[in-house]
Design a protein around this motif. Sequence first.
Motif, PDB file in Angstrom:
ATOM      1  N   GLY A  85       0.782  -1.234   0.000  1.00 57.43           N
ATOM      2  CA  GLY A  85       0.000   0.000   0.000  1.00 57.43           C
ATOM      3  C   GLY A  85       0.808   1.274   0.000  1.00 57.43           C
ATOM      4  O   GLY A  85       0.333   2.328   0.424  1.00 57.43           O
ATOM      5  N   LYS A  88       3.510   1.306  -4.847  1.00 56.31           N
ATOM      6  CA  LYS A  88       4.511   0.717  -5.747  1.00 56.31           C
ATOM      7  C   LYS A  88       3.891   0.397  -7.109  1.00 56.31           C
ATOM      8  O   LYS A  88       4.422   0.783  -8.149  1.00 56.31           O
ATOM      9  N   SER A  89       2.767  -0.317  -7.094  1.00 55.37           N
ATOM     10  CA  SER A  89       2.135  -0.693  -8.367  1.00 55.37           C
ATOM     11  C   SER A  89       1.639   0.549  -9.101  1.00 55.37           C
ATOM     12  O   SER A  89       1.737   0.654 -10.323  1.00 55.37           O
TER      13      SER A  89
HETATM   14  N1  ADP Z   1       2.251   8.463  -1.719  1.00 53.64           N
HETATM   15  C1  ADP Z   1       1.161   8.178  -2.444  1.00 53.64           C
HETATM   16  N2  ADP Z   1       0.781   8.985  -3.455  1.00 53.64           N
HETATM   17  C2  ADP Z   1      -0.305   8.722  -4.197  1.00 53.64           C
HETATM   18  N3  ADP Z   1      -1.090   7.645  -4.018  1.00 53.64           N
HETATM   19  C3  ADP Z   1      -0.782   6.797  -3.023  1.00 53.64           C
HETATM   20  C4  ADP Z   1       0.356   7.013  -2.179  1.00 53.64           C
HETATM   21  N4  ADP Z   1       0.411   6.014  -1.278  1.00 53.64           N
HETATM   22  C5  ADP Z   1      -0.619   5.198  -1.541  1.00 53.64           C
HETATM   23  N5  ADP Z   1      -1.345   5.660  -2.587  1.00 53.64           N
HETATM   24  C6  ADP Z   1      -2.541   5.043  -3.153  1.00 53.64           C
HETATM   25  O1  ADP Z   1      -2.681   3.768  -2.562  1.00 53.64           O
HETATM   26  C7  ADP Z   1      -3.279   2.871  -3.488  1.00 53.64           C
HETATM   27  C8  ADP Z   1      -2.611   1.506  -3.428  1.00 53.64           C
HETATM   28  O2  ADP Z   1      -1.351   1.562  -3.914  1.00 53.64           O
HETATM   29  P1  ADP Z   1      -0.640   0.315  -4.604  1.00 53.64           P
HETATM   30  O3  ADP Z   1       0.212   0.859  -5.688  1.00 53.64           O
HETATM   31  O4  ADP Z   1      -1.618  -0.745  -4.970  1.00 53.64           O
HETATM   32  O5  ADP Z   1       0.247  -0.230  -3.402  1.00 53.64           O
HETATM   33  P2  ADP Z   1       1.386  -1.323  -3.397  1.00 53.64           P
HETATM   34  O6  ADP Z   1       1.573  -1.823  -4.793  1.00 53.64           O
HETATM   35  O7  ADP Z   1       2.580  -0.586  -2.858  1.00 53.64           O
HETATM   36  O8  ADP Z   1       0.914  -2.369  -2.444  1.00 53.64           O
HETATM   37  C9  ADP Z   1      -3.256   3.529  -4.841  1.00 53.64           C
HETATM   38  O9  ADP Z   1      -4.574   3.861  -5.175  1.00 53.64           O
HETATM   39  C10 ADP Z   1      -2.448   4.789  -4.644  1.00 53.64           C
HETATM   40  O10 ADP Z   1      -3.010   5.844  -5.338  1.00 53.64           O
END
Ligand code: ADP
Length: 359
Positions: A85, A88-89
């Motif tokens: 969260g 990264k993705s």
């Molecule tokens: N620093 C950030 N800036 C913008 N969006 C963020 C940020 N941190 C979390 N998010 C939001 O959190 C959500 C989940 O992120 P995701 O890319 O799926 O996380 P991960 O792949 O790191 O587990 C996305 O909708 C994203 O927009």
Amino acid sequence: MSEKLRLLAEESYAGELRALAAHEGGHRPPGWKLSPRQVVTYLMGGVADDGTPITPKYVGSRALIETAVATLATDRALLLLGMPGTAKSWVSEHLAAAITGDSTLVIQCTAGTDENQIRYGWNYAKLLADGPSREALVPTPLMRAMEAGKICRLEELTRMGSDVQDTLITVLSEKMLPIPELNTAIHARRGFNIIATANNRDKGVNDLSSALKRRFNVVVLPLPERVDEEIAIIVKRVGEMTATLDLPAPPNVAEEVARVVSIFRELRGGATEDGKVALKTPSGGLSTAEGIAVLVGGISQATFFNDGKLTPATLAASIIGAVVKDPVQDRVVLGEYLETVLKKKPGFEDYYAALTEMI
Ligand SMILES: Nc1ncnc2c1ncn2[C@@H]1O[C@H](COP(=O)(O)OP(=O)(O)O)[C@@H](O)[C@H]1O
Ligand SMILES: [Mg+2]
């Protein structure tokens, strides 16, 4: 409104990408649609040369994004590391969209991913009928990215076995994918690169071999340091997501985001905001993304079952769902938090009541 449930980054922000691409904006590495500077503007927000406003996609350190973009302009691949969260993705999708206009070449790595899903597979009917040929070969997103000079995204790289991970070494060092069955090889076009993501909290992951690690530059995406940053990210993303879902935004969203974030940060950090009381932390991450999910769930419930009124009671079930990942331990952690902290926290009486009623 589009019929698609979710638009790709390059579709949602087609106008911004077009406006940025319309101007030179500095040197473009071979195969790139934008210059590195324009890619950073696309991610961090700003103004295109023709005055088109560019909305921020990532909220956080510009230097991190600059490092990520600069890496992709070299022959090294990029590994985005961080807690679940931490976007990264999200960052990986937007980088691919900005650099090559195509964020769809994705491989989701799992414990069951094998070499055929990384390199290439075979259409067995064709293979048996005519023997190995280019037509019988089923290209993977990685192979297509190499041929087209695009970016291949590998999600959760460390979840697949180390031996499968190591098939990437040749691709990354030689920029080539041998196909021994056809006595040939695919040579990557300029513009090809890899963005991998990995989670540094997962259990049972397969660490990268040192040979593979050496081919990646690692950028660690942190949880938002400041509370106002985290609130801003959640308010922005919740606004965007509820708009896509056609849910009306209740007037008190920002206020509830601030209170949920305050609870999440205390639990995640293991201490009250004033630092006076130490707390046990729950097993889940309680990331920004969890905050977004809680609010979107709450707004949906408010819309359909509570006359559009977003209240602690409509959010309570989602909050408990986010905190209690382990049904025994986390319930104790939350129970203690409610009694020792939230009960006395000014302005949180309604959250205390709603959560204690439901836990
Ligand atoms: N620093 C950030 N800036 C913008 N969006 C963020 C940020 N941190 C979390 N998010 C939001 O959190 C959500 C989940 O992120 P995701 O890319 O799926 O996380 P991960 O792949 O790191 O587990 C996305 O909708 C994203 O927009
Ligand atoms: Mg992810």
